[in-house]
Design a protein around this motif. Structure first.
Motif, PDB file in Angstrom:
ATOM      1  N   ILE A   1       0.842  -1.195   0.000  1.00 39.97           N
ATOM      2  CA  ILE A   1       0.000   0.000   0.000  1.00 39.97           C
ATOM      3  C   ILE A   1       0.878   1.245   0.000  1.00 39.97           C
ATOM      4  CG2 ILE A   1      -1.832   1.232   1.223  1.00 39.97           C
ATOM      5  CD1 ILE A   1      -2.750  -1.416   2.383  1.00 39.97           C
ATOM      6  N   ASP A   2       1.962   1.210   0.770  1.00 39.49           N
ATOM      7  CA  ASP A   2       2.908   2.336   0.746  1.00 39.49           C
ATOM      8  C   ASP A   2       3.492   2.523  -0.649  1.00 39.49           C
ATOM      9  OD1 ASP A   2       2.544   2.813   3.469  1.00 39.49           O
ATOM     10  OD2 ASP A   2       4.107   1.383   4.023  1.00 39.49           O
ATOM     11  N   ALA A   3       3.668   1.420  -1.381  1.00 37.32           N
ATOM     12  CA  ALA A   3       4.229   1.484  -2.730  1.00 37.32           C
ATOM     13  C   ALA A   3       3.168   1.783  -3.790  1.00 37.32           C
ATOM     14  CB  ALA A   3       4.932   0.169  -3.067  1.00 37.32           C
ATOM     15  N   HIS A   4       1.913   1.948  -3.377  1.00 31.43           N
ATOM     16  CA  HIS A   4       0.791   2.256  -4.284  1.00 31.43           C
ATOM     17  C   HIS A   4       0.598   1.167  -5.335  1.00 31.43           C
ATOM     18  CE1 HIS A   4       1.198   5.953  -2.170  1.00 31.43           C
ATOM     19  NE2 HIS A   4       2.220   6.380  -2.852  1.00 31.43           N
ATOM     20  N   ALA A   5       0.794  -0.084  -4.918  1.00 29.06           N
ATOM     21  CA  ALA A   5       0.511  -1.223  -5.800  1.00 29.06           C
ATOM     22  C   ALA A   5      -0.941  -1.661  -5.613  1.00 29.06           C
ATOM     23  CB  ALA A   5       1.471  -2.371  -5.489  1.00 29.06           C
ATOM     24  N   ASN A   6      -1.381  -2.573  -6.469  1.00 28.39           N
ATOM     25  CA  ASN A   6      -2.748  -3.087  -6.406  1.00 28.39           C
ATOM     26  C   ASN A   6      -2.734  -4.562  -6.048  1.00 28.39           C
ATOM     27  OD1 ASN A   6      -3.791  -0.565  -7.268  1.00 28.39           O
ATOM     28  ND2 ASN A   6      -3.385  -1.114  -9.404  1.00 28.39           N
ATOM     29  N   LEU A   7      -3.913  -5.101  -5.759  1.00 32.45           N
ATOM     30  CA  LEU A   7      -4.056  -6.520  -5.452  1.00 32.45           C
ATOM     31  C   LEU A   7      -5.294  -7.046  -6.154  1.00 32.45           C
ATOM     32  CD1 LEU A   7      -3.439  -9.136  -3.879  1.00 32.45           C
ATOM     33  CD2 LEU A   7      -4.749  -8.180  -1.958  1.00 32.45           C
ATOM     34  N   LEU A   8      -5.139  -8.145  -6.882  1.00 34.20           N
ATOM     35  CA  LEU A   8      -6.241  -8.799  -7.578  1.00 34.20           C
ATOM     36  C   LEU A   8      -6.478 -10.161  -6.932  1.00 34.20           C
ATOM     37  CD1 LEU A   8      -4.981  -8.094 -11.225  1.00 34.20           C
ATOM     38  CD2 LEU A   8      -6.236  -6.550  -9.672  1.00 34.20           C
ATOM     39  N   ILE A   9      -7.714 -10.393  -6.469  1.00 35.33           N
ATOM     40  CA  ILE A   9      -8.077 -11.658  -5.830  1.00 35.33           C
ATOM     41  C   ILE A   9      -9.125 -12.332  -6.698  1.00 35.33           C
ATOM     42  CG2 ILE A   9      -8.896 -12.785  -3.736  1.00 35.33           C
ATOM     43  CD1 ILE A   9      -8.157 -10.308  -2.164  1.00 35.33           C
ATOM     44  N   CYS A  10      -8.763 -13.452  -7.308  1.00 29.05           N
ATOM     45  CA  CYS A  10      -9.656 -14.151  -8.234  1.00 29.05           C
ATOM     46  C   CYS A  10      -9.918 -15.570  -7.745  1.00 29.05           C
ATOM     47  CB  CYS A  10      -9.049 -14.195  -9.635  1.00 29.05           C
ATOM     48  SG  CYS A  10      -8.748 -12.569 -10.364  1.00 29.05           S
TER      49      CYS A  10
ATOM     50  N   LEU B   1      -6.791   2.936   0.456  1.00 26.64           N
ATOM     51  CA  LEU B   1      -7.081   1.603  -0.079  1.00 26.64           C
ATOM     52  C   LEU B   1      -8.554   1.541  -0.476  1.00 26.64           C
ATOM     53  CD1 LEU B   1      -6.237  -1.322  -0.671  1.00 26.64           C
ATOM     54  CD2 LEU B   1      -6.855  -1.893   1.695  1.00 26.64           C
ATOM     55  N   LEU B   2      -8.804   1.312  -1.748  1.00 27.07           N
ATOM     56  CA  LEU B   2     -10.157   1.142  -2.269  1.00 27.07           C
ATOM     57  C   LEU B   2     -10.366  -0.337  -2.591  1.00 27.07           C
ATOM     58  CD1 LEU B   2     -12.845   2.312  -3.381  1.00 27.07           C
ATOM     59  CD2 LEU B   2     -11.673   2.590  -5.589  1.00 27.07           C
ATOM     60  N   ILE B   3     -11.450  -0.918  -2.063  1.00 23.44           N
ATOM     61  CA  ILE B   3     -11.787  -2.318  -2.329  1.00 23.44           C
ATOM     62  C   ILE B   3     -12.962  -2.358  -3.279  1.00 23.44           C
ATOM     63  CG2 ILE B   3     -12.513  -4.511  -1.327  1.00 23.44           C
ATOM     64  CD1 ILE B   3     -11.247  -3.603   1.322  1.00 23.44           C
ATOM     65  N   LEU B   4     -12.746  -2.916  -4.471  1.00 24.23           N
ATOM     66  CA  LEU B   4     -13.798  -3.086  -5.474  1.00 24.23           C
ATOM     67  C   LEU B   4     -14.151  -4.571  -5.518  1.00 24.23           C
ATOM     68  CD1 LEU B   4     -12.438  -0.747  -8.315  1.00 24.23           C
ATOM     69  CD2 LEU B   4     -14.168  -0.226  -6.573  1.00 24.23           C
ATOM     70  N   ASP B   5     -15.273  -4.904  -4.906  1.00 21.86           N
ATOM     71  CA  ASP B   5     -15.668  -6.304  -4.728  1.00 21.86           C
ATOM     72  C   ASP B   5     -16.672  -6.714  -5.804  1.00 21.86           C
ATOM     73  OD1 ASP B   5     -15.725  -8.767  -3.532  1.00 21.86           O
ATOM     74  OD2 ASP B   5     -17.102  -8.184  -1.935  1.00 21.86           O
TER      75      ASP B   5
ATOM     76  N   ARG C   1      -0.695   6.663  -6.929  1.00 24.58           N
ATOM     77  CA  ARG C   1      -0.926   7.470  -5.726  1.00 24.58           C
ATOM     78  C   ARG C   1      -1.588   6.682  -4.602  1.00 24.58           C
ATOM     79  NH1 ARG C   1      -3.000  10.312 -10.104  1.00 24.58           N
ATOM     80  NH2 ARG C   1      -1.808  12.142 -10.761  1.00 24.58           N
ATOM     81  N   ARG C   2      -2.420   5.714  -4.957  1.00 26.06           N
ATOM     82  CA  ARG C   2      -3.181   4.949  -3.978  1.00 26.06           C
ATOM     83  C   ARG C   2      -3.218   3.484  -4.424  1.00 26.06           C
ATOM     84  NH1 ARG C   2      -2.692   9.412  -2.230  1.00 26.06           N
ATOM     85  NH2 ARG C   2      -4.280  10.808  -1.324  1.00 26.06           N
ATOM     86  N   SER C   3      -3.766   2.625  -3.559  1.00 25.68           N
ATOM     87  CA  SER C   3      -3.834   1.190  -3.863  1.00 25.68           C
ATOM     88  C   SER C   3      -5.286   0.738  -3.967  1.00 25.68           C
ATOM     89  CB  SER C   3      -3.126   0.375  -2.780  1.00 25.68           C
ATOM     90  OG  SER C   3      -1.738   0.630  -2.788  1.00 25.68           O
ATOM     91  N   THR C   4      -5.499  -0.296  -4.783  1.00 30.21           N
ATOM     92  CA  THR C   4      -6.839  -0.822  -5.033  1.00 30.21           C
ATOM     93  C   THR C   4      -6.820  -2.343  -4.955  1.00 30.21           C
ATOM     94  OG1 THR C   4      -7.289   1.032  -6.529  1.00 30.21           O
ATOM     95  CG2 THR C   4      -8.772  -0.856  -6.652  1.00 30.21           C
ATOM     96  N   ILE C   5      -7.825  -2.907  -4.275  1.00 31.44           N
ATOM     97  CA  ILE C   5      -8.059  -4.353  -4.290  1.00 31.44           C
ATOM     98  C   ILE C   5      -9.267  -4.619  -5.174  1.00 31.44           C
ATOM     99  CG2 ILE C   5      -8.749  -6.374  -2.949  1.00 31.44           C
ATOM    100  CD1 ILE C   5      -7.313  -5.246  -0.553  1.00 31.44           C
ATOM    101  N   VAL C   6      -9.146  -5.577  -6.077  1.00 30.19           N
ATOM    102  CA  VAL C   6     -10.267  -6.000  -6.910  1.00 30.19           C
ATOM    103  C   VAL C   6     -10.495  -7.492  -6.689  1.00 30.19           C
ATOM    104  CG1 VAL C   6     -11.157  -6.243  -9.255  1.00 30.19           C
ATOM    105  CG2 VAL C   6      -9.784  -4.246  -8.650  1.00 30.19           C
ATOM    106  N   THR C   7     -11.734  -7.885  -6.404  1.00 29.86           N
ATOM    107  CA  THR C   7     -12.067  -9.309  -6.313  1.00 29.86           C
ATOM    108  C   THR C   7     -12.978  -9.675  -7.477  1.00 29.86           C
ATOM    109  OG1 THR C   7     -14.139  -9.231  -5.036  1.00 29.86           O
ATOM    110  CG2 THR C   7     -12.077  -9.003  -3.808  1.00 29.86           C
ATOM    111  N   SER C   8     -12.798 -10.872  -8.004  1.00 32.58           N
ATOM    112  CA  SER C   8     -13.588 -11.280  -9.166  1.00 32.58           C
ATOM    113  C   SER C   8     -13.651 -12.795  -9.263  1.00 32.58           C
ATOM    114  CB  SER C   8     -12.982 -10.714 -10.451  1.00 32.58           C
ATOM    115  OG  SER C   8     -13.713 -11.133 -11.594  1.00 32.58           O
ATOM    116  N   GLN C   9     -14.787 -13.287  -9.758  1.00 32.32           N
ATOM    117  CA  GLN C   9     -14.897 -14.712 -10.078  1.00 32.32           C
ATOM    118  C   GLN C   9     -14.215 -15.039 -11.406  1.00 32.32           C
ATOM    119  OE1 GLN C   9     -18.848 -16.421  -9.675  1.00 32.32           O
ATOM    120  NE2 GLN C   9     -19.442 -14.834  -8.213  1.00 32.32           N
TER     121      GLN C   9
END
Length: 249
Positions: free
Chosen positions: A96-105, A163-167, A192-200
């Motif tokens: 999050i400090d590095a402004h990376a994202n996370l994808l959870i599938c 941190l924004l979570i897009l579920d 600038r910011r980090s985002t989590i995205v979850t998806s089937q």
């Protein structure tokens, strides 16, 4: 004789944690054995603890996380392909400090929303701002906001949280307005910011889901290339637990 004036002054200054500590120390009978420096240290510690708890409560209320989940409660025994070492690293929050994202599938019911909420809870505890949004409801809300003047305000709110979570991304195709809004959100957050995205759906199907190739290239460029990935598998945990409960009954 100094008790009431002191308490009144502490409350008047908004130092409610110190006031509570003052009463507790007096009631415990330890007051006479403490020096002035020890008294002050205890009062300051209680005030700092109270303020921390209030800020955390406010962050959690704002985040509106879908699940009451904590990273400490994760069950790694369930066979769903969760990389324990990677998740422990993610829980530390340096991404999050590095402004990376996370994808959870992964398929329905394997705990994608729960894991995202657990990371959101940990980010709140680490003094970061978090906001949870279900994607279908978010785009419906943004569509309504276009007509009542709230659209830009909502976009700014989505852009500024740490941190924004897009579920539940990918449950339905995007229309033109949703594509535009998604690109605006990710553009504001990129670098600038980090985002989590979850998806089937697996990531390689997201381009077709977005629909317009130009928008799809722009969205995925901002979302995927600097993202960590959790690829989950296995049976629905809801189904498994329901079957276990039935057998127990």
């Amino acid at each position: 004789m100094l008790t009431h004036p002191t308490l009144n002054q502490l409350h008047a200054l908004g130092l409610h944690g110190m006031a509570k500590a003052f009463v507790d120390i007096q009631a415990s009978g330890d007051a006479a054995s403490l020096g002035h420096a020890e008294w002050l240290a205890l009062l300051l510690e209680r005030e700092a603890s109270l303020r921390h708890d209030k800020r955390l409560s406010a962050r959690l209320r704002y985040a509106k996380l879908r699940q009451q989940a904590c990273v400490e409660d994760i069950d790694y025994r369930t066979p769903r392909g969760l990389d324990r070492a990677l998740f422990a690293q993610l829980a530390e929050g340096s991404w999050i400090d590095a402004h990376a994202n996370l994808l959870i599938c992964g398929p329905a019911g394997v705990g994608k929303s729960w894991l995202a909420s657990a990371l959101g809870n940990k980010a709140c505890r680490d003094n970061r701002t978090v906001l949870y949004q279900r994607v279908p409801r978010l785009f419906s809300e943004l569509a309504l906001a276009r007509g009542d003047g709230r659209h830009q305000r909502l976009l700014r709110a989505l852009g500024r949280v740490d941190l924004l979570i897009l579920d539940d991304w990918g449950l339905e195709p995007l229309d033109a307005a949703a594509r535009h809004d998604l690109l605006e959100i990710l553009e504001d957050r990129y670098g600038r910011r980090s985002t989590i995205v979850t998806s089937q759906l697996p990531v390689d199907q997201w381009h077709a889901l977005i629909g317009d190739p130009t928008y799809a290239d722009a969205v995925l460029d901002r979302l995927v290339h600097n993202a960590h990935r959790l690829e989950l598998s296995g049976e629905s945990l809801r189904r498994v637990r329901a079957q276990q409960a039935a057998r127990t009954a």
